[in-house]
Design a protein around this motif. Structure first.
Motif, short mmCIF file in Angstrom:
data_model
loop_
_atom_site.label_atom_id
_atom_site.label_comp_id
_atom_site.label_asym_id
_atom_site.label_seq_id
_atom_site.Cartn_x
_atom_site.Cartn_y
_atom_site.Cartn_z
N GLN A 65 38.51 17.27 -16.96
CA GLN A 65 39.83 16.90 -17.46
C GLN A 65 40.26 15.54 -16.91
OE1 GLN A 65 42.81 19.92 -16.88
NE2 GLN A 65 44.47 18.65 -17.62
N THR B 261 37.98 12.53 -18.34
CA THR B 261 38.22 12.30 -19.77
C THR B 261 39.49 11.49 -19.96
OG1 THR B 261 37.13 14.39 -20.31
CG2 THR B 261 38.48 13.40 -22.03
N SER B 262 40.49 11.78 -19.15
CA SER B 262 41.75 11.04 -19.22
C SER B 262 41.64 9.67 -18.55
CB SER B 262 42.86 11.86 -18.55
OG SER B 262 44.05 11.10 -18.44
N TYR B 263 41.06 9.63 -17.35
CA TYR B 263 41.05 8.42 -16.53
C TYR B 263 40.18 7.32 -17.13
CZ TYR B 263 40.49 5.52 -12.33
OH TYR B 263 40.47 4.47 -11.42
N LYS C 91 44.46 11.82 -24.22
CA LYS C 91 45.63 12.63 -23.89
C LYS C 91 45.88 13.60 -25.04
CE LYS C 91 48.72 8.93 -25.52
NZ LYS C 91 47.65 7.95 -25.83
N LEU D 40 42.76 18.82 -22.41
CA LEU D 40 43.87 17.87 -22.56
C LEU D 40 44.65 18.08 -23.86
CD1 LEU D 40 41.93 14.72 -21.33
CD2 LEU D 40 43.93 15.71 -20.20
#
Length: 372
Positions: free
Chosen positions: A211, A214-216, A221, A248
Motif C-alpha cells: 500500500q 504504490t502510493s509513494y 490514490k 488504496l
C-alpha cells in the motif's frame, strides 16, 4: 565470575499480539457495489470492466467450488491453492477468492513445462490445484507424475456454474481466518540457477509495504487507475497490479495478451480505453516500442484523443538512459521522472526509484535515492 549482558534497548523489538484480520473485507469496503475494481484488456483489445458486485458473485461461485473440493479441510486450517494461470479475468477472480477464503496461494505461468510445474507443486505442497481449460491436460499430466497425485484439480469456469453459494459469514464460522502473521502468497524465482526458490510473503508487513509503495512511488490514490503491464506470475502482478491498488481503493488494468501491446497503435488504443494515471511496464517492452516507432514520433501521432498520463514506470531490468529519454518524449507524462524501479521477488516491493517530488534525475538509468 558471572556477567549479565543486556543488549541495547534499540535491539529489542516489541512483538505485536497476533490478531485476526479480514483482508477481503478491508479491501471491499474501499468500493461501492457499482465501482470498477479492474479494467481487463481482452485478447482482441476490447476492454471489460469488472465491477464490485460482479466480482462478488464470481468470487462466491469459485470459492464455493474450492470449498466443496476441500470440505475435509474446513477445520480452522489455512488452505494452500496452487494455480497455473496467466493474467486474465480468471486470475483476478482466483486471487480475490483466495482472499475470501483466507487462503495461501501460489501462481505459476501457463507456458511452463510439465517438469517445471511438477517441481513447483512438490515444493509448495498445495491442497488444491487450479487452471484454465486451455492448460487442463498439461496440468493433469504434471499432477499424475508428481508426489501429489491425489491433489484435486479444478478447472476455472466463470460462466456461473450451478453451485451452492457460500457467504463470508458462514466461512468465518467454519474455516480458517487470516491472522496478522499468516502467509498470503508464494511466488517462485525463475530457477535459472538450479532448483527454483519459493518466496513466501506474510500478510501484515507485505500489505503495509504494498500500500505504501504504490502510493509513494506511483502516486496512486483512491479513484486512480494504474496499468501494470505484467503477468500474474510476477511479483509486479501481485504488488502493483493487485494488492497495492486494491488497498488504496484504486482501479487496476490487467492485460490478457502481452504480445498485443507490442504494437504501438494497439498500446495507444488500450491507453485511450483505460485512461490510466500511471503506465508501468517492462524495459523490454519500452525497447521494443522504440524500435517500432518512427523517429521523432510521440503518442500524439497515434491518437487524436488526449491521453493524460501522470507517470511512466519501468521494471524487469536496468533502464538505459537512451530508452528512458525516448519513453518520456513518446508518452509525454506530466511527471518527467521515470519510476525506474529496483526490487526483487524476495523484497515484495520497490526498494528505491526516482520521484519527481525528489527532483528529476539527469540520467534516466538512475534508480533514485534511498528514502530517509
Amino acid at each position: 565470575m558471572k556477567y549479565n549482558i543486556r543488549p541495547p534497548d534499540s535491539w529489542i523489538k516489541t512483538h505485536e499480539k497476533v490478531k485476526d484480520i479480514d483482508l477481503f473485507l478491508k479491501i471491499m469496503n474501499q468500493y461501492e457495489d457499482s465501482n470498477t475494481l479492474f479494467k481487463l484488456i481482452q485478447k482482441d483489445g476490447n476492454v471489460k470492466e469488472l465491477k464490485k458486485d460482479y466480482c462478488i458473485k464470481q468470487i462466491q461461485a469459485l470459492s464455493s467450488q474450492i470449498y466443496e473440493k476441500l470440505i475435509k479441510y474446513k477445520k480452522n486450517r489455512q488452505i494452500k491453492i496452487f494455480a497455473v494461470i496467466g493474467s486474465s479475468e480468471e486470475s483476478i477472480i482466483l486471487m480475490l477468492s483466495s482472499l475470501f477464503l483466507s487462503a495461501h496461494h501460489c501462481i505459476c505461468f501457463e507456458d511452463l513445462s510439465e517438469d517445471v510445474i511438477i517441481k513447483r507443486v512438490e515444493i509448495f505442497a498445495p491442497d488444491i490445484i487450479l487452471c484454465r481449460k486451455n492448460t487442463e491436460d498439461k496440468v493433469k499430466k504434471a499432477i499424475r507424475k508428481s508426489l501429489y497425485k491425489k491433489t484435486p484439480l479444478l478447472s476455472i469456469d466463470l460462466r456461473f456454474p450451478f453451485v451452492k453459494l457460500i457467504s463470508k459469514e458462514y466461512l468465518t464460522k467454519e474455516t480458517y481466518s487470516y491472522k496478522t502473521n499468516s502467509n498470503l502468497f508464494t511466488l517462485f524465482t525463475s530457477g535459472s540457477t538450479g532448483l527454483p526458490k519459493a518466496v513466501t510473503h506474510g500478510l501484515k508487513n507485505y500489505i503495509e509495504y504494498a500500500q505504501f509503495t504504490t502510493s509513494y512511488f506511483f502516486g496512486i490514490k483512491k479513484g486512480s487507475t494504474i496499468f501494470t503491464a505484467t503477468d500474474a506470475g510476477w511479483i509486479n502482478g501481485h504488488t502493483y497490479a493487485f494488492y497495492g491498488p486494491l488497498l488504496l481503493g484504486a482501479k487496476s488494468v490487467f492485460n490478457e495478451n502481452p504480445a498485443y501491446l507490442s504494437f504501438p497503435k494497439n498500446l495507444v488504443n488500450c491507453l485511450i480505453k483505460t485512461q490510466p494515471d500511471c503506465f508501468y511496464t517492462s524495459v523490454t517492452l519500452l525497447r521494443l516500442l522504440r524500435s517500432l516507432v518512427p523517429s521523432g514520433k510521440s503518442i500524439l501521432d497515434f491518437s487524436e484523443i488526449d491521453i493524460s498520463l501522470e507517470r511512466v514506470g519501468s521494471c524487469g531490468e536496468p533502464l538505459a538512459h537512451s530508452v528512458g529519454d525516448w519513453a518520456i518524449k513518446f508518452f509525454k507524462p506530466k511527471r518527467t521522472s521515470i519510476v525506474n524501479t529496483y526490487f526483487q521477488t524476495e523484497t515484495g516491493g520497490v526498494l528505491v526509484a526516482p520521484r519527481d517530488e525528489d527532483s528529476a534525475p539527469s540520467d534516466y538509468s538512475c534508480v533514485g535515492k534511498p528514502r530517509i
